[in-house]
Design a protein around this motif. Structure first.
Motif, short mmCIF file in Angstrom:
data_model
loop_
_atom_site.label_atom_id
_atom_site.label_comp_id
_atom_site.label_asym_id
_atom_site.label_seq_id
_atom_site.Cartn_x
_atom_site.Cartn_y
_atom_site.Cartn_z
N THR A 1 121.83 61.72 103.23
CA THR A 1 121.60 63.07 102.71
C THR A 1 122.92 63.81 102.53
O THR A 1 123.95 63.43 103.09
CB THR A 1 120.70 63.88 103.65
OG1 THR A 1 121.35 64.02 104.92
CG2 THR A 1 119.34 63.20 103.84
N ALA A 2 122.85 64.89 101.78
CA ALA A 2 124.00 65.77 101.59
C ALA A 2 124.13 66.67 102.82
O ALA A 2 123.81 67.86 102.78
CB ALA A 2 123.86 66.58 100.32
N GLU B 1 120.52 69.32 103.85
CA GLU B 1 119.55 68.75 102.92
C GLU B 1 118.39 68.10 103.67
O GLU B 1 117.23 68.20 103.25
CB GLU B 1 120.20 67.72 101.99
CG GLU B 1 119.22 67.23 100.93
CD GLU B 1 119.70 66.02 100.14
OE1 GLU B 1 119.20 65.83 99.01
OE2 GLU B 1 120.55 65.26 100.64
N GLU C 1 115.87 70.69 104.61
CA GLU C 1 115.09 71.13 103.44
C GLU C 1 114.03 70.09 103.07
O GLU C 1 112.89 70.43 102.74
CB GLU C 1 116.02 71.36 102.24
CG GLU C 1 116.96 72.54 102.39
CD GLU C 1 116.23 73.88 102.29
OE1 GLU C 1 115.11 73.93 101.74
OE2 GLU C 1 116.79 74.88 102.77
N LEU C 2 114.39 68.82 103.11
CA LEU C 2 113.42 67.76 102.77
C LEU C 2 112.26 67.73 103.75
O LEU C 2 111.09 67.58 103.37
CB LEU C 2 114.13 66.41 102.75
CG LEU C 2 115.19 66.22 101.65
CD1 LEU C 2 115.90 64.89 101.84
CD2 LEU C 2 114.55 66.30 100.27
N ALA D 1 115.07 76.86 106.76
CA ALA D 1 114.56 75.95 105.74
C ALA D 1 113.03 75.96 105.72
O ALA D 1 112.41 75.94 104.65
CB ALA D 1 115.07 74.54 106.00
N SER E 1 124.95 64.24 111.44
CA SER E 1 125.94 64.78 110.50
C SER E 1 127.28 64.13 110.78
O SER E 1 127.65 63.92 111.94
CB SER E 1 126.05 66.29 110.66
OG SER E 1 127.15 66.79 109.92
N ARG F 1 129.73 66.90 102.25
CA ARG F 1 128.41 67.01 102.87
C ARG F 1 127.84 65.62 103.09
O ARG F 1 127.24 65.01 102.20
CB ARG F 1 127.48 67.85 101.99
CG ARG F 1 128.03 69.21 101.61
CD ARG F 1 128.50 70.01 102.81
NE ARG F 1 127.42 70.24 103.75
CZ ARG F 1 127.61 70.48 105.04
NH1 ARG F 1 128.83 70.48 105.54
NH2 ARG F 1 126.58 70.68 105.82
N GLN G 1 113.79 63.91 97.44
CA GLN G 1 115.23 64.14 97.34
C GLN G 1 115.66 64.25 95.89
O GLN G 1 115.22 63.47 95.03
CB GLN G 1 116.00 62.99 98.02
CG GLN G 1 117.48 63.24 98.18
CD GLN G 1 118.16 62.14 99.00
OE1 GLN G 1 117.76 60.97 98.93
NE2 GLN G 1 119.17 62.50 99.76
N SER H 1 121.97 63.49 94.90
CA SER H 1 122.37 64.65 95.70
C SER H 1 123.57 64.33 96.60
O SER H 1 124.29 65.24 97.01
CB SER H 1 121.20 65.12 96.57
OG SER H 1 120.86 64.15 97.53
#
Length: 815
Positions: free
Chosen positions: A547-548, A552, A555-556, A579, A670, A681, A699, A703
């Motif tokens: 993911t970014a 992200e 959010e997903l 989110a 991360s 990201r 997604q 991204s």
């Protein structure tokens, strides 16, 4: 007469492998118990760095152009004091010297001046008997030198190599096959300096093993022993300068960005009575205490420009000090550091121009004339030096007197207290420059107060070039859930607000990011990152979603389904909560209690919650929850999301659930913070294949950019695992030291396990620290944190940086 066994390692041309062979010889001979002295013909700074690692002694340069012919033998003997053998690495081809001088300052010239036998390194990968003709020609070209042996490099065992060896007119001391793992990487100005290259020591060890296996070291030692005694006295810096009074502190830039200076420079300054103290412009937030002069040598600031620019306290302090008359010498990289900007990135702003990389290499080996009287030189005086750079200034240095006249061009900028130019000068050839610099240092006022009153240094760390005044109060957050520490770290403030790791990115990561940028001409494919991350965590590839960043992923998850009762365990990072609200969900907060040390009570989570989000370790408390305590939240038809953004700061990652494949668990990781790349990201989600597929279906295409993909692959490697653990260990040590120092000052500190501390400074302390030039993270934006306006979150930093925080705290009004 002085006896010194020695040899010159030379080659018919550059690119033959003489640096690898010479450095490997030094290391292999050192491995036999010999004390080896390493030397480099010419002005090169990079090879001596490798020599120093191979020998355990400073690498030295021998250059008749820079220091004069009469100094070469004395400098050789000075550098080789106490050594059993000296190895001199040549420059370019054996007879290649300064153009237009018939080989002046060539390897052959230095071999003749020092009466040293020569060993040729010849790359025979694409040759046969013609190699012997080349060696024969070189052996007879100049009767003043002796070519006493040859090492066949990049040779393949077999009939061809045997034929080459039989044809050689001098003894073959070694037949060295190609071995890629011992070669040194290059970039725009040659090899990558040893100080910048991750794992250089292990590369040197491999060089030593490779050379010891394929070169007859006994024959090499015997050849070195044939060198005649030298009729010269060792160079002595104390005979070239007169000591000044007061032992003035001369701050000398070092670290990965400033690797270029001759060993004799600091030896002359020490002999002149100065106390030389090295500092690192990448990491140190202030000049050494008591600094009375500043030496900014050469290096690669363009490679590290982002991190140099991020150290605004030091840049601001240096600008203020140089403007106030601090005696300062800046050569090449030092000049770039003092400019308004480099590659579009703000620098110190002392000099009114910028610089950027260009397509043309400037390479000069001139004799220059001083354009006027200044800190180092007097009008009409002549010195020798060299220039080697690909950057160019975008404007004249108006308002400053030029430093030198060279080939009809005026270059540099000077004043009675500043000397800055692209020209490198070897002060052993011009010791009066060291004397004048030391004299100016002795007259100068120290930049920083004595250590007994360090607090004054904090106020001076503000960046006078900042466009806005950083001491004004930070604006109140418009949305508490969307507030982030980067909004507190205004340019010009010492940053304790953002939890990005303060050390530079490793070379292998920089290379991966560069590769990612190069790959950005095509659409990104995250598959290599997915495979690498799956292997890292012992998961199947279909259990990984790249993911970014973690943002992200949140959010997903928020949009994955119509959650009936989503719960966020607070206090923690607020983005998951935000989110979910953006996705239209009504979020229920479960608060860990201060009385329990903000530790998780699984019973506090409603049984019918179908989504539970928790951070581990949590932000901002730093609490590390037991993995099984979090796993106990699992229920049928419930998804437990664990944000492990800071788990990589925990040595051993003892409570991570990243490898737990039980259903109902999603782990978000991360790469941005631990690897110092918040602008890239890069994150990922780990979970069962069905849930990962559901997230992937939502997604946005492409991204995740190419740099994030190549970074994720690199951060999954064995080298990354070792470095990640080493970083985690350093963080633990810094954290313990900071916690002790803060508690000793009477400030309560959380029992954190990660890269930040929750510190109770009292109401209003954050704003007062800001006025003193220090940014810390407000905590009233974290739901569930008791008495939040009295606490701040402080990023863990190395001791030198942390000391500036303590000094600022000591200035606060009594609590």
């Amino acid at each position: 007469m002085v006896t010194l066994p020695r040899l010159v390692v030379a080659a018919p041309s550059t690119g033959q492998g003489k640096t690898t062979v010479a450095t490997g010889l030094m290391a292999a001979l050192s491995g036999q118990g010999l004390t080896v002295s390493g030397h480099k013909v010419g002005p090169d700074y990079i090879d001596p760095g490798y020599h120093a690692l191979a020998t355990g002694r400073p690498g030295r340069n021998l250059d008749p152009h820079l220091v004069g012919e009469e100094q070469i033998a004395p400098l050789l003997l000075h550098g080789a004091r106490g050594a059993d053998i000296a190895v001199l690495e040549g420059v370019m081809g054996l007879f290649d010297g300064r153009l237009g001088t018939d080989g002046f300052a060539s390897t052959a010239h230095v071999a003749a001046l020092t009466r040293t036998p020569v060993v040729l390194v010849v790359d025979v990968a694409r040759m046969s008997r013609s190699a012997a003709a080349i060696v024969a020609g070189m052996a007879t070209f100049d009767p003043s030198i002796t070519v006493a042996g040859v090492i066949l490099n990049r040779a393949r065992p077999g009939r061809n190599t045997d034929e080459i060896a039989r044809a050689m007119p001098v003894p073959v001391l070694g037949v060295v096959p190609h071995e890629e793992s011992v070669e040194s990487p290059s970039r725009h100005l040659g090899l990558v300096p040893a100080a910048e290259r991750l794992g250089t020591s292990s590369v040197i060890e491999r060089m030593a093993e490779h050379i010891a296996k394929h070169v007859d070291l006994d024959a090499v030692r015997e050849l070195a022993g044939t060198a005649p005694d030298l009729d010269a006295d060792p160079w002595d810096p104390s005979a070239r300068v007169t000591p000044v009074a007061g032992s003035p502190v001369v701050a000398v830039a070092g670290g990965r960005a400033f690797t270029f200076r001759y060993a004799e420079t600091t030896e002359l300054l020490s002999a002149a009575g100065a106390r030389v103290v090295e500092f690192d412009p990448l990491h140190d937030a202030a000049l050494p205490p008591g600094t009375q002069a500043l030496y900014l040598g050469g290096g690669f600031p363009e490679v590290h420009v982002g991190q140099l620019a991020a150290n605004r306290p030091l840049l601001g302090q240096i600008r203020a000090a140089v403007d106030a008359g601090l005696p300062t010498v800046a050569e090449c990289a030092g000049l770039l550091y003092l400019l308004r900007e480099l590659e579009g990135t703000p620098m110190a702003g002392v000099l009114p121009a910028g610089a950027a990389m260009g397509g043309r290499l400037t390479l000069r080996y001139p004799r220059v004339t001083a354009a006027g009287d200044d800190l180092l030189s007097r009008r009409g005086e002549s010195v020798t030096g060299h220039e080697f750079h690909r950057t160019a200034l975008d404007a004249p240095l108006r308002g400053w007197q030029p430093a030198w006249e060279v080939d009809g061009e005026l270059i540099g900028a000077t004043s009675p207290t500043l000397h800055a130019s692209y020209l490198h000068v070897h002060w052993a050839g011009h010791p009066v420059l060291a004397q004048r610099f030391a004299d100016a240092a002795a007259r100068a006022t120290p930049v920083l107060p004595a250590p007994a009153a360090p607090a004054e240094g904090v106020a001076s760390d503000l960046d006078p070039a900042a466009e806005s005044t950083p001491t004004t109060p930070a604006a109140a957050p418009a949305d508490l859930l969307l507030h982030h520490g980067d909004r507190e770290a205004t340019p010009g403030l010492l940053d304790f607000a953002v939890n990005v790791h303060p050390e530079p990115r490793p070379d292998w990561l920089e290379a991966a990011l560069t590769e990612g940028v190069a790959a950005s001409t095509r659409y990104p494919d995250p598959e290599p990152a997915r495979l690498a991350l799956a292997e890292l965590h012992h998961r199947r590839p279909d259990e990984v979603l790249v993911t970014a960043g973690a943002a992200e992923a949140f959010e997903l998850i928020a949009r994955m389904k119509q959650w009936q009762r989503p719960v966020v365990v607070h206090p923690q990072f607020t983005e998951p909560h935000a989110a979910l609200e953006r996705a239209g969900h009504q979020v229920e907060a479960v608060h860990c209690r201060a009385s329990d040390g903000y530790r998780l009570d699984p019973a506090a989570v409603p049984d019918d919650a179908d989504l539970v989000v928790i951070g581990n370790p949590t932000n901002p408390t730093g609490v590390l929850h037991a993995a099984e305590t979090i796993a106990a939240l699992r229920r049928p038809k419930r998804v437990v999301v664990v944000d492990e953004a800071f788990m990589d700061t925990i040595p051993g990652e003892s409570e991570s659930l990243a490898g737990d494949r039980r259903r109902g668990l999603l782990v978000i990781r991360s790469l941005t913070k631990h690897w110092s790349m918040p602008g890239i990201r890069a994150g990922y989600v780990l979970g069962n294949a069905r849930t990962i597929a559901a997230l992937a279906a939502r997604q946005i295409p492409w991204s995740v950019g190419s740099p994030a993909i190549t970074a994720a692959v690199a951060c999954s490697s064995e080298a990354a695992r070792a470095e990640a653990e080493a970083r985690a260990a350093r963080i633990s040590g810094w954290r313990a030291e900071m916690a002790g120092a803060l508690q000793a000052r009477g400030y309560p500190v959380s029992d954190s396990a990660t890269a930040f501390l929750l510190v109770r400074l009292g109401a209003g302390a954050r704003e007062r620290l800001r006025r003193l030039g220090v940014a810390v993270r407000r905590t009233d934006t974290f739901p569930g944190l008791a008495d939040a306006d009295a606490w701040v979150r402080v990023a863990v930093r190395p001791p030198a940086t942390a000391a500036l925080l303590y000094a600022a705290l000591d200035q606060l009004a009594p609590r």
